[in-house]
Design an enzyme around this catalytic site. Sequence first.
Site, short mmCIF file in Angstrom:
data_model
loop_
_atom_site.label_atom_id
_atom_site.label_comp_id
_atom_site.label_asym_id
_atom_site.label_seq_id
_atom_site.Cartn_x
_atom_site.Cartn_y
_atom_site.Cartn_z
N ASN A 9 -58.63 -8.18 55.61
CA ASN A 9 -58.82 -8.79 54.28
C ASN A 9 -58.87 -10.30 54.48
OD1 ASN A 9 -58.67 -9.68 51.66
ND2 ASN A 9 -56.53 -9.05 51.33
N TRP A 10 -60.08 -10.84 54.44
CA TRP A 10 -60.25 -12.27 54.76
C TRP A 10 -59.80 -13.19 53.63
CZ3 TRP A 10 -65.89 -12.50 57.12
CH2 TRP A 10 -65.90 -11.75 58.30
N LYS A 11 -59.61 -12.66 52.45
CA LYS A 11 -59.25 -13.48 51.27
C LYS A 11 -60.27 -14.62 51.12
CE LYS A 11 -54.59 -11.95 52.07
NZ LYS A 11 -53.17 -12.18 52.00
N HIS A 96 -54.58 -5.77 44.86
CA HIS A 96 -53.84 -6.63 45.80
C HIS A 96 -52.84 -7.46 45.00
CE1 HIS A 96 -52.85 -9.67 48.72
NE2 HIS A 96 -53.32 -8.85 49.65
N GLU A 98 -52.00 -10.43 45.17
CA GLU A 98 -52.49 -11.75 44.74
C GLU A 98 -53.32 -11.63 43.46
OE1 GLU A 98 -54.24 -12.81 48.52
OE2 GLU A 98 -52.23 -12.84 49.40
N GLU A 168 -48.11 -2.87 50.69
CA GLU A 168 -47.96 -4.26 51.10
C GLU A 168 -46.77 -4.89 50.39
OE1 GLU A 168 -51.91 -5.81 52.72
OE2 GLU A 168 -51.85 -6.29 50.61
N GLY A 174 -48.27 -12.86 54.32
CA GLY A 174 -48.51 -14.25 54.69
C GLY A 174 -47.24 -15.04 54.96
N SER A 214 -48.08 -9.41 57.16
CA SER A 214 -47.77 -10.04 58.45
C SER A 214 -47.85 -9.05 59.62
CB SER A 214 -46.41 -10.74 58.41
OG SER A 214 -46.43 -11.76 57.44
N GLY A 235 -54.29 -9.51 56.88
CA GLY A 235 -54.77 -10.77 56.31
C GLY A 235 -55.00 -11.79 57.42
N GLY A 236 -54.03 -12.70 57.60
CA GLY A 236 -54.16 -13.81 58.55
C GLY A 236 -54.69 -13.42 59.92
P1 PGA Z 1 -51.11 -11.00 55.86
O1 PGA Z 1 -51.85 -10.46 54.54
O2 PGA Z 1 -51.48 -10.08 56.98
O3 PGA Z 1 -51.64 -12.40 56.06
O4 PGA Z 1 -49.65 -10.98 55.58
C1 PGA Z 1 -51.97 -9.09 54.30
C2 PGA Z 1 -52.72 -8.86 53.00
O5 PGA Z 1 -52.45 -9.58 52.03
O6 PGA Z 1 -53.59 -7.97 52.91
#
Ligand code: PGA
Length: 251
Positions: A9-11, A96, A98, A168, A174, A214, A235-236
């Site tokens: 998930n590149w956001k 998600h 966010e 999640e 993050g 993470s 994500g990251g």
């Molecule tokens: P993260 O994000 O791996 O950077 O913690 C995961 C996500 O929000 O899908």
Amino acid sequence: MRKRIVAGNWKMNLKRKEALVLVSEVLSQISKHENTEVVFAPSFLYLFKIAKMCSDFESVKVAAQNCSKEKKGAFTGEISSEMIASSNGDYVIIGHSERREYFRETNTDLAEKVNRALANNLKVIFCCGESLTQRKDKIHFNWIKKQLSEGLFYLSVKEFDNIVIAYEPIWAIGTGMTATNEQAQEMHQFIRNCLNEKYGSEVAEDTSILYGGSCNPVNAKELFSQTDIDGGLIGGASLKADDFLSIINSF
Ligand code: PGA
């Protein structure tokens, strides 16, 4: 049998050229018939191009990070499921944390989005997760059950074929704080039990449940070895080819 899936998930990251280089690097190092399904979730802007780049790879799919709950019409700036499907998207990520937090998306909104996505033959990666306060207050299991019930549990058994769940924990996204293997497995098992209660053992056994928060090349192997963890929503660590590849190879 349920699929193993690693989704990136590149956001809101990566300029066009960076995005295309990342995809090329990953594709150059995986087989065309990977056992693990690999999903890229780039910005909408690059989705069509990336889908084309991946089209020779049986197990590489492309996801949108969101979709509108509306079908079509005067909704400036929105992107519909129909548009995603017509741009060769395979999946859409819905719910998600966010989106829930910054864009105030409720379980009712999410249910409408899930319906739109399925109506356009997209698969859904449906996210759920609790805050640290909820975990400390020991209401995390009830919270996840509510998210699943209101967001998904009106679907039929057949529709559920197209659902992947991502657990999640918000406090792990993050932050560098990962759920322990035991915490993650405990919640994944709980989610599978909820599926069993609602839909029976076949759906429960066949639904992939991904861990997100993470997840990185160091912890992925142990997380993925847990009985009820079928992969990750990353994500990251999905923004660097080497890290993402190492996670893909962690099964
Ligand atoms: P993260 O994000 O791996 O950077 O913690 C995961 C996500 O929000 O899908």
